[in-house]
Design a protein around this motif. Structure first.
Motif, PDB file in Angstrom:
ATOM      1  N   THR A 142       0.866  -1.173   0.000  1.00  0.00           N
ATOM      2  CA  THR A 142       0.000   0.000   0.000  1.00  0.00           C
ATOM      3  C   THR A 142       0.904   1.224   0.000  1.00  0.00           C
ATOM      4  OG1 THR A 142      -1.747  -1.143   1.232  1.00  0.00           O
ATOM      5  CG2 THR A 142      -1.802   1.241   1.249  1.00  0.00           C
ATOM      6  N   VAL A 143       0.550   2.250  -0.789  1.00  0.00           N
ATOM      7  CA  VAL A 143       1.376   3.453  -0.905  1.00  0.00           C
ATOM      8  C   VAL A 143       0.622   4.639  -0.325  1.00  0.00           C
ATOM      9  CG1 VAL A 143       2.676   4.950  -2.454  1.00  0.00           C
ATOM     10  CG2 VAL A 143       2.442   2.515  -2.986  1.00  0.00           C
ATOM     11  N   GLY A 144       1.277   5.380   0.563  1.00  0.00           N
ATOM     12  CA  GLY A 144       0.670   6.546   1.179  1.00  0.00           C
ATOM     13  C   GLY A 144       0.774   7.786   0.308  1.00  0.00           C
ATOM     14  N   VAL A 145       0.004   8.828   0.646  1.00  0.00           N
ATOM     15  CA  VAL A 145      -0.001  10.052  -0.139  1.00  0.00           C
ATOM     16  C   VAL A 145       1.312  10.823  -0.028  1.00  0.00           C
ATOM     17  CG1 VAL A 145      -2.500  10.328  -0.116  1.00  0.00           C
ATOM     18  CG2 VAL A 145      -1.140  11.301   1.738  1.00  0.00           C
ATOM     19  N   ASP A 146       2.155  10.463   0.945  1.00  0.00           N
ATOM     20  CA  ASP A 146       3.476  11.077   1.028  1.00  0.00           C
ATOM     21  C   ASP A 146       4.521  10.255   0.280  1.00  0.00           C
ATOM     22  OD1 ASP A 146       3.613   8.885   2.673  1.00  0.00           O
ATOM     23  OD2 ASP A 146       4.589   9.934   4.345  1.00  0.00           O
ATOM     24  N   GLY A 147       4.080   9.190  -0.385  1.00  0.00           N
ATOM     25  CA  GLY A 147       5.001   8.357  -1.156  1.00  0.00           C
ATOM     26  C   GLY A 147       5.594   7.201  -0.381  1.00  0.00           C
ATOM     27  N   THR A 148       5.266   7.084   0.902  1.00  0.00           N
ATOM     28  CA  THR A 148       5.773   5.965   1.677  1.00  0.00           C
ATOM     29  C   THR A 148       5.152   4.660   1.187  1.00  0.00           C
ATOM     30  OG1 THR A 148       6.096   7.335   3.639  1.00  0.00           O
ATOM     31  CG2 THR A 148       5.956   4.957   3.986  1.00  0.00           C
ATOM     32  N   GLY A 185       0.789 -13.562   9.460  1.00  0.00           N
ATOM     33  CA  GLY A 185       0.604 -13.757   8.026  1.00  0.00           C
ATOM     34  C   GLY A 185       0.050 -12.505   7.388  1.00  0.00           C
ATOM     35  N   ALA A 186       0.888 -11.459   7.281  1.00  0.00           N
ATOM     36  CA  ALA A 186       0.434 -10.158   6.769  1.00  0.00           C
ATOM     37  C   ALA A 186       0.292 -10.229   5.255  1.00  0.00           C
ATOM     38  CB  ALA A 186       1.428  -9.065   7.164  1.00  0.00           C
ATOM     39  N   SER A 187      -0.937 -10.207   4.778  1.00  0.00           N
ATOM     40  CA  SER A 187      -1.183 -10.279   3.336  1.00  0.00           C
ATOM     41  C   SER A 187      -1.623  -8.917   2.819  1.00  0.00           C
ATOM     42  CB  SER A 187      -2.199 -11.393   3.030  1.00  0.00           C
ATOM     43  OG  SER A 187      -3.320 -11.325   3.894  1.00  0.00           O
ATOM     44  N   GLY A 188      -2.861  -8.766   2.314  1.00  0.00           N
ATOM     45  CA  GLY A 188      -3.284  -7.492   1.749  1.00  0.00           C
ATOM     46  C   GLY A 188      -3.529  -6.421   2.796  1.00  0.00           C
ATOM     47  N   SER A 189      -3.519  -5.164   2.349  1.00  0.00           N
ATOM     48  CA  SER A 189      -3.695  -4.048   3.281  1.00  0.00           C
ATOM     49  C   SER A 189      -4.321  -2.862   2.574  1.00  0.00           C
ATOM     50  CB  SER A 189      -2.346  -3.632   3.884  1.00  0.00           C
ATOM     51  OG  SER A 189      -1.441  -3.229   2.871  1.00  0.00           O
ATOM     52  N   ALA A 190      -4.798  -1.916   3.364  1.00  0.00           N
ATOM     53  CA  ALA A 190      -5.356  -0.664   2.847  1.00  0.00           C
ATOM     54  C   ALA A 190      -5.361   0.353   3.973  1.00  0.00           C
ATOM     55  CB  ALA A 190      -6.777  -0.876   2.317  1.00  0.00           C
ATOM     56  N   ILE A 191      -5.461   1.637   3.598  1.00  0.00           N
ATOM     57  CA  ILE A 191      -5.525   2.714   4.591  1.00  0.00           C
ATOM     58  C   ILE A 191      -6.744   3.568   4.290  1.00  0.00           C
ATOM     59  CG2 ILE A 191      -4.304   4.613   5.694  1.00  0.00           C
ATOM     60  CD1 ILE A 191      -1.698   3.504   4.659  1.00  0.00           C
ATOM     61  N   TYR A 241      -5.409  -0.980   7.721  1.00  0.00           N
ATOM     62  CA  TYR A 241      -6.100  -2.265   7.849  1.00  0.00           C
ATOM     63  C   TYR A 241      -5.236  -3.352   7.226  1.00  0.00           C
ATOM     64  CZ  TYR A 241     -10.130   0.607   8.987  1.00  0.00           C
ATOM     65  OH  TYR A 241     -10.972   1.512   9.576  1.00  0.00           O
ATOM     66  N   GLN A 242      -4.948  -4.389   8.004  1.00  0.00           N
ATOM     67  CA  GLN A 242      -4.040  -5.442   7.564  1.00  0.00           C
ATOM     68  C   GLN A 242      -4.697  -6.816   7.698  1.00  0.00           C
ATOM     69  OE1 GLN A 242      -0.556  -5.403   6.347  1.00  0.00           O
ATOM     70  NE2 GLN A 242      -1.516  -7.361   5.829  1.00  0.00           N
ATOM     71  N   SER A 243      -4.763  -7.546   6.581  1.00  0.00           N
ATOM     72  CA  SER A 243      -5.249  -8.920   6.644  1.00  0.00           C
ATOM     73  C   SER A 243      -4.228  -9.806   7.344  1.00  0.00           C
ATOM     74  CB  SER A 243      -5.505  -9.462   5.237  1.00  0.00           C
ATOM     75  OG  SER A 243      -6.666  -8.925   4.678  1.00  0.00           O
TER      76      SER A 243
END
Length: 325
Positions: free
Chosen positions: A57-63, A105-111, A118-120
Motif C-alpha cells: 500500500t502506498v501513502g499520499v506522502d510516497g511511503t 501472516g500479513a497479506s493485503g492491506s489498505a488505509i 487495515y491489515q489482513s
C-alpha cells in the motif's frame, strides 16, 4: 507514529467527488493520460526486505508499506521459521523501518481516509486495524477465512478477498470488532487474492489459483474479464482508467482494459530474475502486489528476491519501481 493515507483505487483523471476528507485521501492521480496513453520508461530496485512478500500500500506522502506474509507459502521446511509478523515502511529514498510488528501472516492491506491501516492476517483469519498513533486492535474476525486483499470504498466499507472460502466479504463500519458478511461466493473465485474497485463501484478480483481477473458488478454478478498467463495471479489495482495486474507465475505486469478485458504487457521479460532496465527487458521474480506513487508516475511492485524460488519460498522481499510518463 504517523502514516499517510493510502492511494488504492482512483477515478480516471478527475477529482474524487466524495467528501473532502476522502478527496484528500484517494483523490485521482494527476493527469498523465489514460492507461492506454501511459508509457513505461524503466524498471529499477528501491529496497530489499528481510521477510516474505505480502501486500503493498502506498501513502499520499510516497511511503511504501510492504507487508510480511511469511517466509513460506505452504509447508514450512524443518528448521525454518514461518515469520510474517511485520509491516515494513519504505521511504521514497529506500529507507526501511518497521511500522508495526504483531501480525500473523500479513497479506493485503489498505488505509482509510482517517489514516487507519487495515491489515489482513491470513494465518489468523482476522483484520487488524492500526491507528495513526500505532495502536492495534482486531477490526474483524468473523466470517473471514484466509483473508488477503482489502479495498475500502468512499463509505468506509471494507471489501475483502476471502481466499479460503472463494468469496468476497463485506465489512460495514461499526463497533470495535465488526462482523463480515458474504457479498459474493462464486465458482469463478479461485482463491481470490487481490481486489480493487472502479469509480462506478465495480469490483475486480485477481485469482491466485488461476490466471483469471473476475469482474463483479455492484449487484453481485460476476464474469471473467481477462485471463493472464502463468495461471497464478498476484494483486491488482485500478488507476489511470485501467487495471494493473500482477501475473505472478509469469513474472510480469499487465494493463487490462476494465471494459473489454484487452491486456497489454507493461513490464517483465517473462524470465524469472531481478534485472533492472527497459520495461520489457527487465525481469521480475514472482511479483505479488503493486501500488502507485501519489503523482501517478511510479508503480511499486514487491517480489521474491530469491530468483530460484519455485513459488513456495517467499523471502527475502525486493521492492521494484516502474517509471512512467
Amino acid at each position: 507514529m504517523r502514516f499517510a493515507t493510502a492511494l488504492r483505487s482512483t477515478p480516471p483523471l478527475t477529482p474524487c467527488v466524495a467528501a473532502a476528507a476522502l478527496a484528500l485521501a484517494v483523490g485521482s492521480l494527476p493527469a498523465l493520460a489514460s492507461g492506454s496513453g501511459l508509457r513505461a520508461l524503466r524498471v529499477d530496485t528501491l529496497a530489499d526486505l528481510e521477510g516474505g512478500t505480502g501486500g503493498i500500500t502506498v501513502g499520499v506522502d510516497g511511503t511504501v508499506y510492504s507487508s510480511e506474509f511469511g517466509n513460506w507459502l505452504g509447508q514450512v521446511p524443518e528448521g525454518e521459521k514461518r515469520g510474517g509478523t511485520r509491516i515494513w515502511k519504505v521511504t521514497p529514498d529506500g529507507e526501511v523501518s518497521v511500522l508495526y510488528d504483531g501480525i500473523w501472516g500479513a497479506s493485503g492491506s489498505a488505509i482509510d481516509p482517517e489514516g487507519h491501516f487495515y491489515q489482513s492476517n491470513i494465518g489468523a483469519n482476522r483484520i487488524t486495524k492500526v491507528t495513526p498513533d500505532g495502536e492495534a486492535s482486531t477490526y474483524s474476525d468473523q466470517g473471514l477465512f484466509n483473508p488477503v486483499g482489502i479495498e475500502i470504498d468512499p463509505e468506509g466499507t471494507l471489501w475483502v478477498a476471502n481466499c479460503g472460502s472463494g468469496a468476497i466479504q463485506k465489512i460495514v463500519p461499526g463497533g470495535e470488532s465488526t462482523e463480515s458478511t458474504v457479498f459474493l461466493r462464486s465458482e469463478l473465485l479461485k482463491c481470490p487474492n487481490g481486489i480493487t474497485r472502479g469509480p462506478d463501484g465495480t469490483l475486480y478480483v485477481a485469482n491466485f489459483m488461476d490466471g483469471n481477473v473476475v469482474r463483479v458488478t455492484p449487484e453481485g454478478k460476476a464474469d471473467v474479464l481477462a485471463t493472464l498467463p502463468g495461471g497464478n495471479n498476484g494483486h491488482l489495482i485500478y488507476a489511470h482508467d485501467a487495471l494493473w495486474v500482477v501475473a505472478r507465475a509469469a513474472h510480469q505486469i499487465y494493463r487490462v482494459d476494465p471494459r473489454s478485458g484487452d491486456q497489454v504487457l507493461v513490464a517483465g521479460s517473462g524470465e524469472q530474475g531481478g534485472e533492472d532496465g527497459a520495461p520489457l527487458e527487465a525481469s521480475f521474480s514472482l511479483p505479488n502486489d503493486l501500488g502507485w506513487s501519489p503523482d501517478g508516475s511510479i508503480l511499486y511492485v514487491n517480489e521474491v528476491a530469491d530468483e530460484e524460488s519455485d513459488g513456495q519460498k517467499l523471502y527475502p522481499t525486493r521492492v521494484r519501481r516502474i517509471f512512467f510518463e
